[in-house]
Design a protein around this motif. Structure first.
Motif, PDB file in Angstrom:
ATOM      1  N   PHE A 217       0.811  -1.219   0.000  1.00  0.00           N
ATOM      2  CA  PHE A 217       0.000   0.000   0.000  1.00  0.00           C
ATOM      3  C   PHE A 217       0.846   1.270   0.000  1.00  0.00           C
ATOM      4  N   HIS A 218       0.218   2.344  -0.462  1.00  0.00           N
ATOM      5  CA  HIS A 218       0.843   3.656  -0.638  1.00  0.00           C
ATOM      6  C   HIS A 218       1.799   3.646  -1.826  1.00  0.00           C
ATOM      7  N   ARG A 219       2.310   4.791  -2.191  1.00  0.00           N
ATOM      8  CA  ARG A 219       3.176   4.906  -3.367  1.00  0.00           C
ATOM      9  C   ARG A 219       4.447   4.069  -3.181  1.00  0.00           C
ATOM     10  N   PRO A 220       4.989   3.536  -4.280  1.00  0.00           N
ATOM     11  CA  PRO A 220       6.165   2.663  -4.178  1.00  0.00           C
ATOM     12  C   PRO A 220       7.339   3.302  -3.451  1.00  0.00           C
ATOM     13  N   GLU A 221       7.515   4.624  -3.614  1.00  0.00           N
ATOM     14  CA  GLU A 221       8.667   5.287  -2.992  1.00  0.00           C
ATOM     15  C   GLU A 221       8.446   5.631  -1.521  1.00  0.00           C
ATOM     16  N   ASP A 222       7.217   5.486  -1.030  1.00  0.00           N
ATOM     17  CA  ASP A 222       6.909   5.849   0.356  1.00  0.00           C
ATOM     18  C   ASP A 222       7.254   4.729   1.331  1.00  0.00           C
ATOM     19  N   GLU A 223       7.616   5.122   2.551  1.00  0.00           N
ATOM     20  CA  GLU A 223       7.770   4.123   3.612  1.00  0.00           C
ATOM     21  C   GLU A 223       6.417   3.479   3.865  1.00  0.00           C
ATOM     22  N   LYS A 224       6.431   2.174   4.117  1.00  0.00           N
ATOM     23  CA  LYS A 224       5.188   1.466   4.405  1.00  0.00           C
ATOM     24  C   LYS A 224       4.962   1.455   5.921  1.00  0.00           C
ATOM     25  N   ARG A 225       3.734   1.758   6.322  1.00  0.00           N
ATOM     26  CA  ARG A 225       3.374   1.790   7.736  1.00  0.00           C
ATOM     27  C   ARG A 225       2.081   1.010   7.933  1.00  0.00           C
ATOM     28  N   MET A 226       1.831   0.565   9.148  1.00  0.00           N
ATOM     29  CA  MET A 226       0.544  -0.034   9.476  1.00  0.00           C
ATOM     30  C   MET A 226       0.177   0.284  10.908  1.00  0.00           C
ATOM     31  N   VAL A 227      -1.124   0.346  11.173  1.00  0.00           N
ATOM     32  CA  VAL A 227      -1.578   0.583  12.535  1.00  0.00           C
ATOM     33  C   VAL A 227      -1.321  -0.655  13.382  1.00  0.00           C
ATOM     34  N   VAL A 228      -1.214  -0.448  14.691  1.00  0.00           N
ATOM     35  CA  VAL A 228      -0.976  -1.553  15.629  1.00  0.00           C
ATOM     36  C   VAL A 228      -2.329  -2.144  16.021  1.00  0.00           C
ATOM     37  N   VAL A 229      -2.590  -3.361  15.579  1.00  0.00           N
ATOM     38  CA  VAL A 229      -3.832  -4.061  15.911  1.00  0.00           C
ATOM     39  C   VAL A 229      -3.539  -5.006  17.078  1.00  0.00           C
ATOM     40  N   LEU A 230      -4.178  -4.756  18.196  1.00  0.00           N
ATOM     41  CA  LEU A 230      -3.940  -5.538  19.407  1.00  0.00           C
ATOM     42  C   LEU A 230      -4.714  -6.849  19.372  1.00  0.00           C
ATOM     43  N   GLU A 231      -4.137  -7.879  19.975  1.00  0.00           N
ATOM     44  CA  GLU A 231      -4.874  -9.120  20.200  1.00  0.00           C
ATOM     45  C   GLU A 231      -5.836  -8.892  21.368  1.00  0.00           C
TER      46      GLU A 231
END
Length: 214
Positions: free
Chosen positions: A168-182
């Motif tokens: 996800f996001h543009r190829p040149e961008d750093e990839k991030r994701m939200v922290v989904v808790l168990e």
């Protein structure tokens, strides 16, 4: 980064997983500056008073509004807090230092898939169909009229090597994701912790499912 998510809007689903009542004032389709839901331990519970509920749900602006902000428009820039800098960035550090951690209940969040050369909005949810409990921080801001506006921000981690989120996001961008808790980590996240940063990690790709949004 997550700028758009689908809040849990059915009271029975919110209560089933998070054991809280639905607050008033929140909307289902949430963007920065909109009112979403966050769950915290009430102050009385943190002090050991058994009369108070262990968790409570509140409505708050999606985008943290620190006490020093001149107006609530800052929320449009502070909806995600990086795990690497949440303790030091001026917008977030007071909430982090004070242990104002929360859970943001969501049915799904949305990210743009650029693999086709254009942004395709993509809905990302839990593979088991349960709502997500996203790790966040919250605070209160005193408006000019004296009222208190509560707000929250989602915590994110690097996802450059995550099998799903790296798409996800543009190829040149750093990839991030939200922290989904168990689910079994909910109360631990809300409780006083010496090293809360140790809980900030990515959810395995096999526990998520993604599809183009309608």
């Amino acid at each position: 980064m997550c700028a758009h998510y689908e809040a849990v809007s059915q009271p029975e689903r919110l209560h089933e997983l998070f054991k809280v009542a639905m607050p008033t004032g929140a909307v289902a389709d949430v963007w920065p500056g909109y009112a979403g839901i966050f769950i915290r331990h009430p102050r009385e519970a943190q002090q050991g008073d058994g009369v108070a509920p262990w968790r409570e749900a509140m409505a708050g602006s999606f985008g943290l509004i620190p006490h020093w902000a001149k107006d609530p428009s800052l929320a449009k820039k502070t909806y995600n807090a990086r795990s690497e800098t949440v303790a030091t960035k001026p917008s977030y550090r007071d909430a982090w230092r004070l242990g104002r951690r929360c859970i943001i209940p969501a049915e799904a969040f949305y990210e743009p898939d650029w693999r086709s050369g254009r942004a395709v909005p993509t809905r990302i949810a839990r593979a088991d169909g349960k709502p997500m409990g996203i790790a966040g921080i919250w605070t209160g801001w005193r408006a000019p009229d004296g009222s208190i506006v509560r707000s929250m921000s989602m915590l994110t981690v690097n996802a450059d090597e995550h099998p799903l989120m790296k798409n996800f996001h543009r190829p040149e961008d750093e990839k991030r994701m939200v922290v989904v808790l168990e689910e079994n980590d909910f109360d631990r996240w809300l409780s006083p912790l010496d090293r809360p940063e140790a809980m900030l990690r990515s959810l395995p790709a096999e526990k998520l499912v993604a599809g183009a949004s309608m």
